[in-house]
Structures are given as structure tokens and as C-alpha cells.
Design a protein around this motif. Structure first.
Motif, PDB file in Angstrom:
ATOM      1  N   ARG A  92       0.867  -1.185   0.000  1.00  0.00           N
ATOM      2  CA  ARG A  92       0.000   0.000   0.000  1.00  0.00           C
ATOM      3  C   ARG A  92       0.898   1.227   0.000  1.00  0.00           C
ATOM      4  NH1 ARG A  92      -4.103   1.914   4.747  1.00  0.00           N
ATOM      5  NH2 ARG A  92      -5.179   3.482   3.507  1.00  0.00           N
ATOM      6  N   THR A  93       0.576   2.179  -0.863  1.00  0.00           N
ATOM      7  CA  THR A  93       1.409   3.375  -0.956  1.00  0.00           C
ATOM      8  C   THR A  93       1.333   4.206   0.316  1.00  0.00           C
ATOM      9  OG1 THR A  93      -0.394   4.603  -1.986  1.00  0.00           O
ATOM     10  CG2 THR A  93       1.225   3.574  -3.472  1.00  0.00           C
ATOM     11  N   LEU A 100      -0.321   9.935  -7.147  1.00  0.00           N
ATOM     12  CA  LEU A 100       0.009   9.227  -8.382  1.00  0.00           C
ATOM     13  C   LEU A 100      -1.252   8.654  -9.017  1.00  0.00           C
ATOM     14  CD1 LEU A 100       3.214   7.289  -7.246  1.00  0.00           C
ATOM     15  CD2 LEU A 100       3.062   9.517  -8.394  1.00  0.00           C
ATOM     16  N   THR A 101      -1.422   8.862 -10.306  1.00  0.00           N
ATOM     17  CA  THR A 101      -2.665   8.474 -10.970  1.00  0.00           C
ATOM     18  C   THR A 101      -2.455   7.598 -12.203  1.00  0.00           C
ATOM     19  OG1 THR A 101      -2.642  10.518 -12.248  1.00  0.00           O
ATOM     20  CG2 THR A 101      -3.917  10.520 -10.183  1.00  0.00           C
ATOM     21  N   PHE A 116      -2.324   6.117 -19.101  1.00  0.00           N
ATOM     22  CA  PHE A 116      -1.687   7.378 -18.745  1.00  0.00           C
ATOM     23  C   PHE A 116      -2.314   8.013 -17.512  1.00  0.00           C
ATOM     24  CE2 PHE A 116      -1.212   6.968 -23.458  1.00  0.00           C
ATOM     25  CZ  PHE A 116       0.093   6.489 -23.402  1.00  0.00           C
ATOM     26  N   HIS A 117      -3.591   7.723 -17.272  1.00  0.00           N
ATOM     27  CA  HIS A 117      -4.287   8.177 -16.058  1.00  0.00           C
ATOM     28  C   HIS A 117      -5.293   7.093 -15.690  1.00  0.00           C
ATOM     29  CE1 HIS A 117      -6.735  10.475 -13.281  1.00  0.00           C
ATOM     30  NE2 HIS A 117      -5.804  11.419 -13.286  1.00  0.00           N
ATOM     31  N   SER A 118      -5.346   6.736 -14.433  1.00  0.00           N
ATOM     32  CA  SER A 118      -6.187   5.612 -14.007  1.00  0.00           C
ATOM     33  C   SER A 118      -7.685   5.880 -14.153  1.00  0.00           C
ATOM     34  CB  SER A 118      -5.867   5.237 -12.563  1.00  0.00           C
ATOM     35  OG  SER A 118      -6.108   6.334 -11.702  1.00  0.00           O
TER      36      SER A 118
END
Length: 158
Positions: A92-93, A100-101, A116-118
Motif C-alpha cells: 500500500r502506498t 500518483l494516478t 496514462f491516467h487511471s
């Protein structure tokens, strides 16, 4: 083999390229996404791919900001974690990485599927090109080193 690049813009394309990446990997899979909500890690198809990968001795590393989605919607993945926990590491971050996406899967340091983006399905899949995985691999190593323990088969809270 020759480098193969596949841009994509839809969920169906993303899921298909992800399945290709999971199916091609033999040694390592490194995955990062804020919550893995759109990855379908609990689907029967991905469960079969991951079980084969792990049965053959592959190592799976995942990092996410939040694991509640997987806990709620991916019971097959939780069983996989229970069955192959010795080959799966989930982290887990830390709070400072929550901005961050992006989202990516690296297979054997030669294949990558990245969004590029979640929040969107625009991205690309690149197969048979270790050079194209290098930046994301270095990013993954940094994210991994700055993250803590996550989801376990017998507990919740990725």
C-alpha cells in the motif's frame, strides 16, 4: 521478436492487452494502480492466467493506494493470495504517493500495459521491448520502496 505497440482507448482493449501481458509473463509481474478497480483481477480468466503464472514459479508484486475495491469485488484474487501468498507481495502506498494516478503492468521487464491516467482507458501496450519498460520499472521500484505492507489473505486493508 520484434517490438509490438498497441495504443488503446477502451476498457475492452485495456482488459485484452492486460490479459496478453499476464499470459506472456513467466518470471515477474509488477503492477501499480490506485485501486485496481478496472483491472478485473478477480475474473475467472485473469485468475486462471495468474494461477498458471504462479504455479510455474512466477512472482507477483502489486502496489495500490487503496485495496477496498479488491477486497469487496475480487474474492478470487483473495483466494489466489491465500493459495500463493509466498509468491505474491502486495503493498500500500504511503500518504505522500497518493497523488500518483497512472496505472501499469510490467511483465518480465519486456512487456508493459500502461494507462496514462487511471481514470481513463487511454494508453498503450508494448510487447517485446525491454527499453520501453525501463522508465516504468524504475518508477515501480521507487513506489515499491516507499510503500508498506498491504493486503493479506487472512486480513483486510491493502
Amino acid at each position: 521478436m520484434e517490438k509490438q505497440v498497441f495504443p488503446f482507448t477502451t476498457r475492452t482493449e485495456f482488459v485484452g492487452h492486460l490479459a496478453d501481458c499476464l499470459g506472456r509473463a513467466r518470471h515477474t509481474l509488477q503492477l501499480f494502480d490506485p485501486d485496481f478497480a478496472s483491472w478485473e483481477l478477480g475474473s475467472s480468466a485473469n485468475d486462471a492466467l495468474l494461477r498458471r503464472f504462479l504455479k510455474d514459479g512466477g512472482r507477483l508484486q502489486l502496489v495500490a493506494h487503496d485495496g477496498r475495491q479488491m477486497e469487496r469485488d475480487a474474492p478470487r484474487f483473495l483466494r489466489l493470495l491465500k493459495d500463493y501468498g509466498h509468491l505474491i507481495d502486495v503493498r500500500r502506498t504511503s500518504q505522500q504517493l497518493r497523488q500518483l494516478t497512472d496505472s501499469f503492468c510490467i511483465g518480465d521487464q519486456r512487456d508493459i500495459v500502461r494507462r496514462f491516467h487511471s481514470d481513463h482507458f487511454r494508453g498503450e501496450a508494448v510487447f517485446d521491448c525491454p527499453a520501453d519498460t525501463q522508465t516504468s520499472l524504475e518508477r515501480f521500484i521507487t513506489i515499491w520502496s516507499e510503500s508498506g505492507p498491504g493486503l493479506y489473505a487472512n486480513s483486510t486493508g491493502l
